[in-house]
Design a protein around this motif. Sequence first.
Motif, mmCIF file in Angstrom:
data_model
loop_
_atom_site.group_PDB
_atom_site.id
_atom_site.type_symbol
_atom_site.label_atom_id
_atom_site.label_comp_id
_atom_site.label_asym_id
_atom_site.label_seq_id
_atom_site.Cartn_x
_atom_site.Cartn_y
_atom_site.Cartn_z
ATOM 1 N N ASP A 70 0.837 -1.201 0.000
ATOM 2 C CA ASP A 70 0.000 0.000 0.000
ATOM 3 C C ASP A 70 0.871 1.249 0.000
ATOM 4 O O ASP A 70 1.836 1.346 0.768
ATOM 5 C CB ASP A 70 -0.914 0.020 1.232
ATOM 6 N N PHE A 71 0.471 2.194 -0.841
ATOM 7 C CA PHE A 71 1.220 3.442 -0.967
ATOM 8 C C PHE A 71 0.259 4.625 -0.978
ATOM 9 O O PHE A 71 -0.894 4.505 -1.390
ATOM 10 C CB PHE A 71 2.045 3.452 -2.257
ATOM 11 N N SER A 72 0.770 5.750 -0.530
ATOM 12 C CA SER A 72 0.027 7.004 -0.594
ATOM 13 C C SER A 72 0.894 8.035 -1.302
ATOM 14 O O SER A 72 2.112 8.097 -1.067
ATOM 15 C CB SER A 72 -0.296 7.499 0.820
ATOM 16 N N LEU A 73 0.294 8.813 -2.175
ATOM 17 C CA LEU A 73 1.047 9.916 -2.753
ATOM 18 C C LEU A 73 1.353 10.949 -1.669
ATOM 19 O O LEU A 73 0.601 11.118 -0.705
ATOM 20 C CB LEU A 73 0.253 10.572 -3.883
ATOM 21 N N LEU A 74 2.456 11.649 -1.850
ATOM 22 C CA LEU A 74 2.830 12.701 -0.912
ATOM 23 C C LEU A 74 1.917 13.916 -1.058
ATOM 24 O O LEU A 74 1.666 14.640 -0.098
ATOM 25 C CB LEU A 74 4.283 13.114 -1.138
ATOM 26 N N GLU A 75 1.445 14.132 -2.277
ATOM 27 C CA GLU A 75 0.494 15.200 -2.567
ATOM 28 C C GLU A 75 -0.590 14.639 -3.484
ATOM 29 O O GLU A 75 -0.319 13.762 -4.310
ATOM 30 C CB GLU A 75 1.190 16.380 -3.256
ATOM 31 N N ASP A 77 -2.833 13.929 -6.496
ATOM 32 C CA ASP A 77 -2.533 14.071 -7.921
ATOM 33 C C ASP A 77 -3.398 13.092 -8.703
ATOM 34 O O ASP A 77 -3.070 11.911 -8.831
ATOM 35 C CB ASP A 77 -1.047 13.805 -8.181
ATOM 36 N N GLU A 78 -4.490 13.575 -9.261
ATOM 37 C CA GLU A 78 -5.401 12.712 -10.005
ATOM 38 C C GLU A 78 -4.812 12.269 -11.344
ATOM 39 O O GLU A 78 -5.315 11.322 -11.961
ATOM 40 C CB GLU A 78 -6.737 13.423 -10.229
ATOM 41 N N SER A 79 -3.745 12.918 -11.794
ATOM 42 C CA SER A 79 -3.119 12.543 -13.064
ATOM 43 C C SER A 79 -2.074 11.443 -12.891
ATOM 44 O O SER A 79 -1.522 10.950 -13.880
ATOM 45 C CB SER A 79 -2.463 13.765 -13.718
ATOM 46 N N PHE A 80 -1.805 11.053 -11.662
ATOM 47 C CA PHE A 80 -0.805 10.011 -11.409
ATOM 48 C C PHE A 80 -1.215 8.711 -12.092
ATOM 49 O O PHE A 80 -2.388 8.329 -12.085
ATOM 50 C CB PHE A 80 -0.648 9.774 -9.911
ATOM 51 N N ASP A 81 -0.240 8.002 -12.666
ATOM 52 C CA ASP A 81 -0.523 6.760 -13.387
ATOM 53 C C ASP A 81 0.435 5.667 -12.914
ATOM 54 O O ASP A 81 1.621 5.680 -13.231
ATOM 55 C CB ASP A 81 -0.379 6.978 -14.894
ATOM 56 N N LEU A 82 -0.097 4.726 -12.160
ATOM 57 C CA LEU A 82 0.713 3.636 -11.620
ATOM 58 C C LEU A 82 1.337 2.782 -12.719
ATOM 59 O O LEU A 82 2.429 2.239 -12.551
ATOM 60 C CB LEU A 82 -0.159 2.760 -10.714
ATOM 61 N N SER A 83 0.668 2.680 -13.850
ATOM 62 C CA SER A 83 1.172 1.822 -14.932
ATOM 63 C C SER A 83 2.529 2.289 -15.462
ATOM 64 O O SER A 83 3.264 1.507 -16.078
ATOM 65 C CB SER A 83 0.162 1.752 -16.078
ATOM 66 N N GLN A 112 -5.618 3.515 -7.175
ATOM 67 C CA GLN A 112 -5.144 2.782 -8.359
ATOM 68 C C GLN A 112 -4.545 1.454 -7.906
ATOM 69 O O GLN A 112 -3.720 1.421 -6.990
ATOM 70 C CB GLN A 112 -4.109 3.603 -9.124
ATOM 71 N N SER A 113 -4.982 0.373 -8.544
ATOM 72 C CA SER A 113 -4.581 -0.964 -8.115
ATOM 73 C C SER A 113 -3.991 -1.752 -9.270
ATOM 74 O O SER A 113 -4.361 -1.564 -10.431
ATOM 75 C CB SER A 113 -5.788 -1.736 -7.570
ATOM 76 N N ALA A 114 -3.099 -2.659 -8.934
ATOM 77 C CA ALA A 114 -2.554 -3.597 -9.905
ATOM 78 C C ALA A 114 -2.219 -4.893 -9.185
ATOM 79 O O ALA A 114 -2.003 -4.912 -7.957
ATOM 80 C CB ALA A 114 -1.313 -3.025 -10.576
ATOM 81 N N GLU A 148 -1.456 -1.024 -4.276
ATOM 82 C CA GLU A 148 -2.413 0.066 -4.439
ATOM 83 C C GLU A 148 -1.760 1.401 -4.102
ATOM 84 O O GLU A 148 -0.934 1.481 -3.186
ATOM 85 C CB GLU A 148 -3.624 -0.132 -3.527
ATOM 86 N N VAL A 149 -2.180 2.423 -4.839
ATOM 87 C CA VAL A 149 -1.717 3.786 -4.579
ATOM 88 C C VAL A 149 -2.940 4.679 -4.388
ATOM 89 O O VAL A 149 -3.826 4.720 -5.248
ATOM 90 C CB VAL A 149 -0.857 4.330 -5.747
#
Length: 294
Positions: A70-75, A77-83, A112-114, A148-149
């Motif tokens: 499990d991860f959390s963004l520091l800020e 950001d809806e544009s972040f893409d885990l892929s 976002q999950s993978a 997951e992020v």
Amino acid sequence: MVNTNPAILKMLERYDLSTEERAYEALREILQEIVLLGLADAGFFEKAVFYGGTALRILYELPRFSEDLDFSLLERDESFDLSNYESAIVEMLAAFGFEVDIVNKNKDSHIQSAFLKGNTFKHMIEINAPKNIRERFPKNKLVKIKFEVDTNPPLNFKIEKKLLLAPRPFMINSMTQSSLFAGKMHAVLCRKWASRPKGRDWYDLVWYISQNIELDLTHLNSRLQESCKFQDDIEIPNNITKEFVLKLLINRIESLDITAAKEDVIRFIPNSKELEIWGKDFFKMLIKEIKFIS
């Protein structure tokens, strides 16, 4: 004998591979740490922080195995893409002898999950699991790791740099133990149970308190302001207090099915005797020992 990477052989010294369950958990944990290395090399931790049960296990020696990363963004950001990081993970695992695929889940929320998937039997060979153990795994059984992020996370958490030495030295960002405790407390208070309670949450709660780790009330407040599905009929004040958290805990304990909670966690821990003390009176006494910080 397979030509196992020396770094993997060194990592295997930590584990007992004498049973099917222990070998499987050892394999999964080794894969998890290689995933973290791949992410670190790809610059992922410039944007994100590691948290959750697996962070507690890998970074702080929680004595139970954990399934997900499990991860959390520091800020936010809806544009972040885990892929964007998938190829780095696949290539890093391949460098250590593990062939995997990654499958993305649909992006239907800010999580976002993978799923990472690999052939368990082949990987058991890679880690030199005893022949009688690896042959118990069907040839088509998959080892799976979900990661997951949270791209729109509750903020106000505290961060620290952590050094990992295996499979080679690298650095990552983690929430501090106090902020990790806040995340776990939110799960204890608010997670809805589909069929049975998640005993792993309660096991972790016992561990945090027994380690005298302080609870980050500021980060817990941020999480509670966003959601509390189990107790959504209770009005959450703008600034929660120690007394309010203890009140919610008592409410949660009263509804806890102790037997079902034990059944959930027992396969993840080395000694089931740890659970013999579990009961509502035990948890009510335990939570009086929680230390809070703002």
